[in-house]
Design a protein around this motif. Structure first.
Motif, PDB file in Angstrom:
ATOM      1  N   LEU A   1     -51.293  51.716   0.313  1.00 51.40           N
ATOM      2  CA  LEU A   1     -49.765  51.157   0.797  1.00 51.40           C
ATOM      3  C   LEU A   1     -49.639  50.029   2.115  1.00 51.40           C
ATOM      4  O   LEU A   1     -49.444  49.213   2.509  1.00 51.40           O
ATOM      5  CB  LEU A   1     -48.498  51.543   0.142  1.00 51.40           C
ATOM      6  N   TRP A   2     -50.441  50.857   2.965  1.00 50.25           N
ATOM      7  CA  TRP A   2     -50.098  49.805   4.132  1.00 50.25           C
ATOM      8  C   TRP A   2     -51.247  49.649   4.593  1.00 50.25           C
ATOM      9  O   TRP A   2     -50.541  48.611   5.395  1.00 50.25           O
ATOM     10  CB  TRP A   2     -49.620  51.219   5.349  1.00 50.25           C
ATOM     11  N   PRO A   3     -51.990  49.008   4.590  1.00 49.63           N
ATOM     12  CA  PRO A   3     -53.386  48.764   4.508  1.00 49.63           C
ATOM     13  C   PRO A   3     -52.892  46.967   4.465  1.00 49.63           C
ATOM     14  O   PRO A   3     -51.780  46.559   3.761  1.00 49.63           O
ATOM     15  CB  PRO A   3     -54.465  48.270   4.124  1.00 49.63           C
ATOM     16  N   ASP A   4     -53.540  45.947   5.497  1.00 46.63           N
ATOM     17  CA  ASP A   4     -52.867  44.638   5.369  1.00 46.63           C
ATOM     18  C   ASP A   4     -51.467  44.608   5.638  1.00 46.63           C
ATOM     19  O   ASP A   4     -50.368  43.165   4.938  1.00 46.63           O
ATOM     20  CB  ASP A   4     -53.645  44.017   4.562  1.00 46.63           C
ATOM     21  N   ARG A   5     -51.475  45.337   7.032  1.00 47.74           N
ATOM     22  CA  ARG A   5     -49.679  45.542   7.473  1.00 47.74           C
ATOM     23  C   ARG A   5     -48.446  44.971   6.383  1.00 47.74           C
ATOM     24  O   ARG A   5     -47.640  44.761   6.722  1.00 47.74           O
ATOM     25  CB  ARG A   5     -49.558  43.869   8.397  1.00 47.74           C
ATOM     26  N   PHE A   6     -48.851  45.933   5.295  1.00 45.14           N
ATOM     27  CA  PHE A   6     -47.975  46.327   4.490  1.00 45.14           C
ATOM     28  C   PHE A   6     -47.846  45.002   3.121  1.00 45.14           C
ATOM     29  O   PHE A   6     -46.220  44.605   2.578  1.00 45.14           O
ATOM     30  CB  PHE A   6     -46.497  46.790   4.991  1.00 45.14           C
ATOM     31  N   GLY A   7     -48.624  44.074   3.643  1.00 44.35           N
ATOM     32  CA  GLY A   7     -48.628  42.708   2.490  1.00 44.35           C
ATOM     33  C   GLY A   7     -48.262  43.187   1.270  1.00 44.35           C
ATOM     34  O   GLY A   7     -47.448  42.046   0.747  1.00 44.35           O
ATOM     35  N   ILE A   8     -48.452  43.812   0.797  1.00 46.04           N
ATOM     36  CA  ILE A   8     -48.271  44.671  -0.910  1.00 46.04           C
ATOM     37  C   ILE A   8     -46.441  44.395  -1.140  1.00 46.04           C
ATOM     38  O   ILE A   8     -46.200  43.968  -1.649  1.00 46.04           O
ATOM     39  CB  ILE A   8     -48.538  45.451  -1.447  1.00 46.04           C
ATOM     40  N   PHE A   9     -45.750  44.703   0.031  1.00 45.57           N
ATOM     41  CA  PHE A   9     -44.129  44.416  -0.223  1.00 45.57           C
ATOM     42  C   PHE A   9     -43.700  43.294  -0.200  1.00 45.57           C
ATOM     43  O   PHE A   9     -43.231  42.884  -1.118  1.00 45.57           O
ATOM     44  CB  PHE A   9     -43.599  45.283   1.237  1.00 45.57           C
ATOM     45  N   ASN A  10     -44.644  42.751   0.487  1.00 41.33           N
ATOM     46  CA  ASN A  10     -44.099  41.758   0.712  1.00 41.33           C
ATOM     47  C   ASN A  10     -44.953  40.519  -0.877  1.00 41.33           C
ATOM     48  O   ASN A  10     -43.692  40.115  -1.159  1.00 41.33           O
ATOM     49  CB  ASN A  10     -44.354  40.333   1.717  1.00 41.33           C
ATOM     50  N   ALA A  11     -45.962  41.165  -1.245  1.00 42.30           N
ATOM     51  CA  ALA A  11     -46.908  40.316  -2.068  1.00 42.30           C
ATOM     52  C   ALA A  11     -45.366  40.695  -3.653  1.00 42.30           C
ATOM     53  O   ALA A  11     -45.327  39.710  -4.319  1.00 42.30           O
ATOM     54  CB  ALA A  11     -47.554  40.515  -2.476  1.00 42.30           C
ATOM     55  N   LEU A  12     -45.226  42.296  -4.120  1.00 39.79           N
ATOM     56  CA  LEU A  12     -44.298  42.480  -4.820  1.00 39.79           C
ATOM     57  C   LEU A  12     -42.792  41.472  -4.787  1.00 39.79           C
ATOM     58  O   LEU A  12     -42.527  40.907  -6.004  1.00 39.79           O
ATOM     59  CB  LEU A  12     -43.711  43.693  -4.563  1.00 39.79           C
ATOM     60  N   MET A  13     -42.140  41.496  -3.376  1.00 33.58           N
ATOM     61  CA  MET A  13     -40.920  40.127  -3.250  1.00 33.58           C
ATOM     62  C   MET A  13     -40.865  38.763  -3.906  1.00 33.58           C
ATOM     63  O   MET A  13     -40.248  38.208  -4.511  1.00 33.58           O
ATOM     64  CB  MET A  13     -40.899  40.733  -2.028  1.00 33.58           C
ATOM     65  N   LEU A  14     -42.351  38.540  -4.335  1.00 34.05           N
ATOM     66  CA  LEU A  14     -42.211  36.911  -4.252  1.00 34.05           C
ATOM     67  C   LEU A  14     -42.965  36.864  -5.789  1.00 34.05           C
ATOM     68  O   LEU A  14     -43.541  36.172  -6.007  1.00 34.05           O
ATOM     69  CB  LEU A  14     -43.830  36.573  -3.389  1.00 34.05           C
ATOM     70  N   ALA A  15     -43.240  38.142  -5.759  1.00 31.81           N
ATOM     71  CA  ALA A  15     -44.220  38.236  -7.203  1.00 31.81           C
ATOM     72  C   ALA A  15     -43.219  37.783  -9.167  1.00 31.81           C
ATOM     73  O   ALA A  15     -41.546  37.976  -8.767  1.00 31.81           O
ATOM     74  CB  ALA A  15     -45.137  39.303  -8.128  1.00 31.81           C
ATOM     75  N   GLN A  16     -43.410  37.705  -9.983  1.00 34.75           N
ATOM     76  CA  GLN A  16     -42.332  36.992 -10.683  1.00 34.75           C
ATOM     77  C   GLN A  16     -42.627  38.412 -11.925  1.00 34.75           C
ATOM     78  O   GLN A  16     -44.031  38.169 -12.024  1.00 34.75           O
ATOM     79  CB  GLN A  16     -42.561  35.192 -12.068  1.00 34.75           C
ATOM     80  N   ALA A  17     -41.481  39.195 -12.331  1.00 40.05           N
ATOM     81  CA  ALA A  17     -41.933  40.024 -13.267  1.00 40.05           C
ATOM     82  C   ALA A  17     -41.822  40.005 -14.849  1.00 40.05           C
ATOM     83  O   ALA A  17     -41.308  39.140 -14.683  1.00 40.05           O
ATOM     84  CB  ALA A  17     -40.549  41.602 -13.291  1.00 40.05           C
ATOM     85  N   ARG A  18     -42.886  40.338 -15.326  1.00 39.91           N
ATOM     86  CA  ARG A  18     -42.935  40.066 -16.759  1.00 39.91           C
ATOM     87  C   ARG A  18     -41.869  41.072 -16.975  1.00 39.91           C
ATOM     88  O   ARG A  18     -42.154  41.946 -17.113  1.00 39.91           O
ATOM     89  CB  ARG A  18     -43.876  40.284 -17.522  1.00 39.91           C
ATOM     90  N   HIS A  19     -41.253  40.628 -18.105  1.00 38.39           N
ATOM     91  CA  HIS A  19     -40.340  41.034 -18.662  1.00 38.39           C
ATOM     92  C   HIS A  19     -40.774  41.983 -19.573  1.00 38.39           C
ATOM     93  O   HIS A  19     -39.999  43.231 -20.170  1.00 38.39           O
ATOM     94  CB  HIS A  19     -39.216  39.848 -19.466  1.00 38.39           C
ATOM     95  N   ASP A  20     -42.119  42.140 -20.142  1.00 40.54           N
ATOM     96  CA  ASP A  20     -42.344  43.192 -20.896  1.00 40.54           C
ATOM     97  C   ASP A  20     -43.404  44.198 -20.333  1.00 40.54           C
ATOM     98  O   ASP A  20     -43.839  45.119 -20.588  1.00 40.54           O
ATOM     99  CB  ASP A  20     -43.176  42.675 -22.058  1.00 40.54           C
ATOM    100  N   GLU A  45     -43.949  58.278   1.887  1.00 45.06           N
ATOM    101  CA  GLU A  45     -42.104  57.788   2.521  1.00 45.06           C
ATOM    102  C   GLU A  45     -42.511  56.332   1.560  1.00 45.06           C
ATOM    103  O   GLU A  45     -41.207  55.319   1.014  1.00 45.06           O
ATOM    104  CB  GLU A  45     -41.770  57.687   3.271  1.00 45.06           C
ATOM    105  N   GLN A  46     -43.717  55.856   1.462  1.00 45.34           N
ATOM    106  CA  GLN A  46     -44.003  54.089   1.487  1.00 45.34           C
ATOM    107  C   GLN A  46     -44.292  54.411  -0.448  1.00 45.34           C
ATOM    108  O   GLN A  46     -43.308  53.131  -0.386  1.00 45.34           O
ATOM    109  CB  GLN A  46     -45.056  53.842   1.924  1.00 45.34           C
ATOM    110  N   SER A  47     -44.100  55.234  -1.024  1.00 47.95           N
ATOM    111  CA  SER A  47     -44.805  55.351  -2.258  1.00 47.95           C
ATOM    112  C   SER A  47     -43.417  55.268  -2.500  1.00 47.95           C
ATOM    113  O   SER A  47     -43.131  54.242  -3.773  1.00 47.95           O
ATOM    114  CB  SER A  47     -45.647  56.248  -3.256  1.00 47.95           C
TER     115      SER A  47
END
Length: 93
Positions: A1-20, A45-47
């Motif tokens: 989860l930590w490669p690319d300066r934790f970019g996955i957390f930013n991407a997740l916060m910007l993503a549109q969740a599918r309701h299904d 802890e990151q997971s």
């Protein structure tokens, strides 16, 4: 989860969740190699934080989100295969 300066957390916060959609996320507490336990704890802890963030984004635990902490889990196929039935049961009820 930590490669690319934790970019996955930013991407997740910007993503549109599918309701299904449903998400299964797990992590073993013994995934780090000997001598790297501090890094292993950090990754755990990151997971855990990722699961919390996914819940905040609307995925209710036990319904659309399953977070599993495996106290004996290592970073190997034996541990993954032990956890796979739980993941499949959750994702394909």
């Amino acid at each position: 989860l930590w490669p690319d300066r934790f970019g996955i957390f930013n991407a997740l916060m910007l993503a549109q969740a599918r309701h299904d959609a449903c998400i299964y996320l797990d992590h073993g507490l013994k995934e780090a190699d000997k001598g790297l336990e501090d890094i292993g704890q950090l990754l755990f802890e990151q997971s855990k934080y990722m699961a919390d963030l996914i819940e905040i984004l609307g995925f209710e635990r036990g319904k659309r989100l399953k977070w599993h902490e495996d106290p004996e889990g290592e970073h190997d196929e034996r541990s993954w295969s032990r956890r796979l039935p739980e993941a499949l049961e959750f994702l394909y009820p």
